[in-house]
Design an enzyme around this catalytic site. Structure first.
Site, PDB file in Angstrom:
ATOM      1  N   LYS A  38       0.843  -1.204   0.000  1.00 34.51           N
ATOM      2  CA  LYS A  38       0.000   0.000   0.000  1.00 34.51           C
ATOM      3  C   LYS A  38       0.875   1.250   0.000  1.00 34.51           C
ATOM      4  O   LYS A  38       0.646   2.181  -0.764  1.00 34.51           O
ATOM      5  CB  LYS A  38      -0.894   0.014   1.241  1.00 34.51           C
ATOM      6  CG  LYS A  38      -1.629   1.322   1.433  1.00 34.51           C
ATOM      7  CD  LYS A  38      -2.443   1.351   2.710  1.00 34.51           C
ATOM      8  CE  LYS A  38      -1.673   1.775   3.936  1.00 34.51           C
ATOM      9  NZ  LYS A  38      -1.535   3.224   4.136  1.00 34.51           N
ATOM     10  N   ARG A 118      -4.178  10.986   4.603  1.00 31.98           N
ATOM     11  CA  ARG A 118      -3.094  11.939   4.661  1.00 31.98           C
ATOM     12  C   ARG A 118      -2.202  11.898   3.426  1.00 31.98           C
ATOM     13  O   ARG A 118      -1.718  12.935   2.948  1.00 31.98           O
ATOM     14  CB  ARG A 118      -2.279  11.642   5.930  1.00 31.98           C
ATOM     15  CG  ARG A 118      -1.227  12.639   6.199  1.00 31.98           C
ATOM     16  CD  ARG A 118      -0.428  12.281   7.425  1.00 31.98           C
ATOM     17  NE  ARG A 118       0.883  12.887   7.325  1.00 31.98           N
ATOM     18  CZ  ARG A 118       1.144  14.114   7.697  1.00 31.98           C
ATOM     19  NH1 ARG A 118       0.226  14.867   8.227  1.00 31.98           N
ATOM     20  NH2 ARG A 118       2.369  14.609   7.542  1.00 31.98           N
ATOM     21  N   CYS A 142      -4.785  13.711  13.088  1.00 29.06           N
ATOM     22  CA  CYS A 142      -4.756  12.289  12.773  1.00 29.06           C
ATOM     23  C   CYS A 142      -4.679  11.524  14.069  1.00 29.06           C
ATOM     24  O   CYS A 142      -4.042  11.958  15.021  1.00 29.06           O
ATOM     25  CB  CYS A 142      -3.543  11.958  11.920  1.00 29.06           C
ATOM     26  SG  CYS A 142      -3.337  10.210  11.685  1.00 29.06           S
ATOM     27  N   LEU A 151       7.971  19.806   7.089  1.00 31.73           N
ATOM     28  CA  LEU A 151       9.098  19.323   6.284  1.00 31.73           C
ATOM     29  C   LEU A 151       8.791  19.424   4.786  1.00 31.73           C
ATOM     30  O   LEU A 151       9.672  19.688   3.973  1.00 31.73           O
ATOM     31  CB  LEU A 151       9.438  17.872   6.641  1.00 31.73           C
ATOM     32  CG  LEU A 151       9.774  17.640   8.118  1.00 31.73           C
ATOM     33  CD1 LEU A 151       9.974  16.149   8.394  1.00 31.73           C
ATOM     34  CD2 LEU A 151      11.015  18.418   8.525  1.00 31.73           C
ATOM     35  N   LYS A 188      14.556  16.005  10.025  1.00 26.49           N
ATOM     36  CA  LYS A 188      13.989  14.777  10.610  1.00 26.49           C
ATOM     37  C   LYS A 188      13.636  13.872   9.438  1.00 26.49           C
ATOM     38  O   LYS A 188      13.249  14.367   8.378  1.00 26.49           O
ATOM     39  CB  LYS A 188      12.725  15.200  11.372  1.00 26.49           C
ATOM     40  CG  LYS A 188      11.948  14.108  11.986  1.00 26.49           C
ATOM     41  CD  LYS A 188      10.793  14.698  12.802  1.00 26.49           C
ATOM     42  CE  LYS A 188      10.067  13.578  13.522  1.00 26.49           C
ATOM     43  NZ  LYS A 188       8.978  14.077  14.343  1.00 26.49           N
ATOM     44  N   VAL A 189      13.740  12.571   9.628  1.00 24.23           N
ATOM     45  CA  VAL A 189      13.436  11.649   8.525  1.00 24.23           C
ATOM     46  C   VAL A 189      11.920  11.576   8.325  1.00 24.23           C
ATOM     47  O   VAL A 189      11.178  11.313   9.264  1.00 24.23           O
ATOM     48  CB  VAL A 189      13.968  10.232   8.825  1.00 24.23           C
ATOM     49  CG1 VAL A 189      13.588   9.273   7.706  1.00 24.23           C
ATOM     50  CG2 VAL A 189      15.474  10.263   9.016  1.00 24.23           C
ATOM     51  N   SER A 190      11.484  11.814   7.103  1.00 23.76           N
ATOM     52  CA  SER A 190      10.063  11.670   6.776  1.00 23.76           C
ATOM     53  C   SER A 190       9.915  10.941   5.454  1.00 23.76           C
ATOM     54  O   SER A 190      10.486  11.342   4.436  1.00 23.76           O
ATOM     55  CB  SER A 190       9.392  13.044   6.677  1.00 23.76           C
ATOM     56  OG  SER A 190       8.176  12.947   5.960  1.00 23.76           O
ATOM     57  N   VAL A 191       9.133   9.874   5.497  1.00 23.94           N
ATOM     58  CA  VAL A 191       8.899   9.085   4.282  1.00 23.94           C
ATOM     59  C   VAL A 191       8.153   9.942   3.256  1.00 23.94           C
ATOM     60  O   VAL A 191       8.578  10.099   2.111  1.00 23.94           O
ATOM     61  CB  VAL A 191       8.076   7.818   4.616  1.00 23.94           C
ATOM     62  CG1 VAL A 191       7.728   7.048   3.356  1.00 23.94           C
ATOM     63  CG2 VAL A 191       8.838   6.938   5.601  1.00 23.94           C
ATOM     64  N   ASP A 333       4.970   0.658  11.902  1.00 24.58           N
ATOM     65  CA  ASP A 333       3.745   0.025  11.400  1.00 24.58           C
ATOM     66  C   ASP A 333       3.615  -1.437  11.825  1.00 24.58           C
ATOM     67  O   ASP A 333       2.602  -2.079  11.534  1.00 24.58           O
ATOM     68  CB  ASP A 333       3.682   0.115   9.871  1.00 24.58           C
ATOM     69  CG  ASP A 333       3.360   1.526   9.396  1.00 24.58           C
ATOM     70  OD1 ASP A 333       3.007   2.364  10.224  1.00 24.58           O
ATOM     71  OD2 ASP A 333       3.464   1.770   8.175  1.00 24.58           O
ATOM     72  N   ILE A 355       8.485   7.082  16.601  1.00 21.38           N
ATOM     73  CA  ILE A 355       8.093   7.804  15.376  1.00 21.38           C
ATOM     74  C   ILE A 355       6.841   8.660  15.608  1.00 21.38           C
ATOM     75  O   ILE A 355       6.807   9.835  15.244  1.00 21.38           O
ATOM     76  CB  ILE A 355       7.830   6.820  14.207  1.00 21.38           C
ATOM     77  CG1 ILE A 355       8.995   5.833  14.047  1.00 21.38           C
ATOM     78  CG2 ILE A 355       7.548   7.584  12.908  1.00 21.38           C
ATOM     79  CD1 ILE A 355      10.263   6.394  13.476  1.00 21.38           C
TER      80      ILE A 355
END
Ligand code: UD1
Length: 446
Positions: A38, A118, A142, A151, A188-191, A333, A355
């Protein structure tokens, strides 16, 4: 368009009142086919906004989130073609879907749609890159935390965009002549922000270097697809991604990578119930850390030709501490699912969530089944119990809801999970896949 679960109407609508009934106690034995991811399918679908040619995606999971994104993309001018049975894979699960956006007819992503999912906010990158402007609703609150968009704003500003917040929307405008390549290091790490900046930079003038980029396999999958579309990208999968802008992208055919979260979820279900299951069409390399935690908990995990075999025959579940982290760390997750497993361990384990700040809503529900969990800040202390007992429980978010299913599979008697529309957002035919392996799981429509 054929629908997996009922064939009657849209997944999101039909599933709204459904519940899942589980009678616990059975081992899982057999084969479970793993669907396309997904979290890769969503950004890949959004990438179709970057080209006027057709982007064909294979192995797209049949999920409520995917259906919703198809509608959202349709508003922007994407023609979506699902070619029925002919294009379906042998096992009848994930599908091949063609996305064609000849022209972008609307650069606004409205609140009603963005608030539902989102990830639809991510259209901001391609719209801005291709059309020079986008008006996208802020995603809003959320259930699993505040999840701001700072970001995304900073990253796109680095490419020269003007970002203004107005009435709950972000108005993004590229400079005349389009976005300009730049160097930007995420604080900061963000997918999601990595996906968006990478997509936007493919059509920018000059070279973009993204520092502290997310290294998730889904970022690599998106990069591979963009490369097939003609983008010049290197370094995806490391924390520095370099994108040399091109003037246009073409269509491509791309296969969505396996869902590592679905893989890990079923692996944890088998570790929980005991048994011997082969997870097909997946890859151990996608979830090393989580599988290592499962081994430490007492499961046997080994590679097969095209997947993973997971067994727990006798022997109890050992307590294991985990801390969630960006990839390659333990995925947030899978945190709820691992907690479900730990409720039956032979000792005390700790799970720390780094996270999202509010991702422990499953704790109260697991407690209804007899779990002993206490929370202190971002750490849960789980004292394993001899047995869980079935009860009515409520799904609170996507991953939390499947943790209740895992617990229910090992609980004595009947567990009824309500609000399972959360499950349908992310798990393709969950009850079919589990039933095929001997579980008693059924969907009840009121
Ligand atoms: C994606 C996944 C989700 C997963 C998450 C973390 C999809 C569709 N969803 O979500 O399943 O749980 O990665 O692996 O792929 N943040 C900010 N500012 C921003 C953006 C994010 O502070 O502008 C924060 C978030 O609040 C969170 C952290 O960064 O605390 C990581 O979030 P992010 O990686 O962006 O998650 P998503 O991409 O939304």
């Amino acid at each position: 368009m054929a629908h997996g679960t009922s064939g009657k109407a849209g997944l999101a609508r039909i599933a709204h009142m459904d519940r899942i009934r589980i009678v616990g106690g059975n081992e899982l034995n057999g084969i479970i086919p793993i669907s396309g991811a997904k979290n890769a399918a969503l950004p890949l679908m959004i990438a179709s906004l970057l080209t006027s040619d057709t982007l064909t995606l294979e192995n797209v999971p049949h999920l409520a989130d995917v259906e919703l994104l198809m509608r959202i993309l349709g508003n922007h001018g994407v023609d979506v073609a699902v070619n029925g049975r002919r294009e379906r894979q042998e096992d009848g699960y994930s599908r091949t879907i063609h996305f064609t956006c000849r022209t972008i007819v609307d650069t606004t992503a409205p609140y009603e749609l963005v608030a539902k999912m989102r990830a639809s906010f991510w259209v901001i990158g391609p719209l801005l890159a291709r059309e020079g402007q986008a008006r996208v609703s802020l995603p809003g609150g959320c259930a699993i935390g505040t999840r701001p968009v700072d970001l995304f704003i900073e990253g796109l500003e680095a490419l020269g965009a003007t970002m203004e917040i107005d009435g709950g929307y972000i108005n993004a405008t590229a400079p005349k002549g389009g976005l300009i390549g730049a160097r930007y290091v995420f604080p900061k790490v963000s997918v999601g922000a990595t996906h968006v900046l990478m997509m936007a930079a493919t059509l920018a003038r000059g070279t973009t270097v993204i520092g502290n980029a997310a290294r998730e396999p889904e970022v690599v999958d998106l990069a591979n697809c963009l490369i097939a579309m003609g983008a010049k990208i290197s370094g995806a999968g490391t924390s520095t991604i370099t994108i040399e802008g091109v003037t246009s992208l073409s269509g491509a055919r791309h296969r969505v990578l396996p869902d590592r979260i679905e893989t890990g979820t079923y692996a944890m279900a088998v570790a929980m119930t005991g048994g011997d299951v082969t997870l097909e069409n997946t890859d151990m390399a996608l979830l090393d850390t989580a599988l290592e935690s499962l081994r430490r908990a007492g499961a046997d995990v080994s590679p097969t030709n095209n997947g993973i075999r997971i067994m727990r025959n006798g022997g109890g579940i050992k307590p294991v501490d985990v801390v969630t982290d960006p990839f390659p760390g333990f995925p947030t997750d899978l945190q709820a699912q691992f907690m479900a497993l730990m409720t039956r361990s032979s000792g005390i384990s700790h799970i720390t969530e780094t996270i999202f700040e509010n991702r422990f809503m499953h704790v109260q529900e697991l407690a209804r089944l007899g779990a002993k969990i206490s929370l202190s800040g971002q750490t849960a202390r789980i004292e394993g119990v001899e047995k869980l007992k079935g009860a009515p429980v409520m799904a609170t978010d996507l991953r939390a809801s499947v943790s209740l299913v895992i617990a229910g599979l090992a609980a004595e008697g009947e567990t009824l999970v309500s609000r399972i529309y959360h499950l349908d957002r992310g798990f393709e035919r969950l009850e079919d896949k589990l039933t095929r392996c001997g579980a008693i799981v059924e969907r009840i429509s009121d």
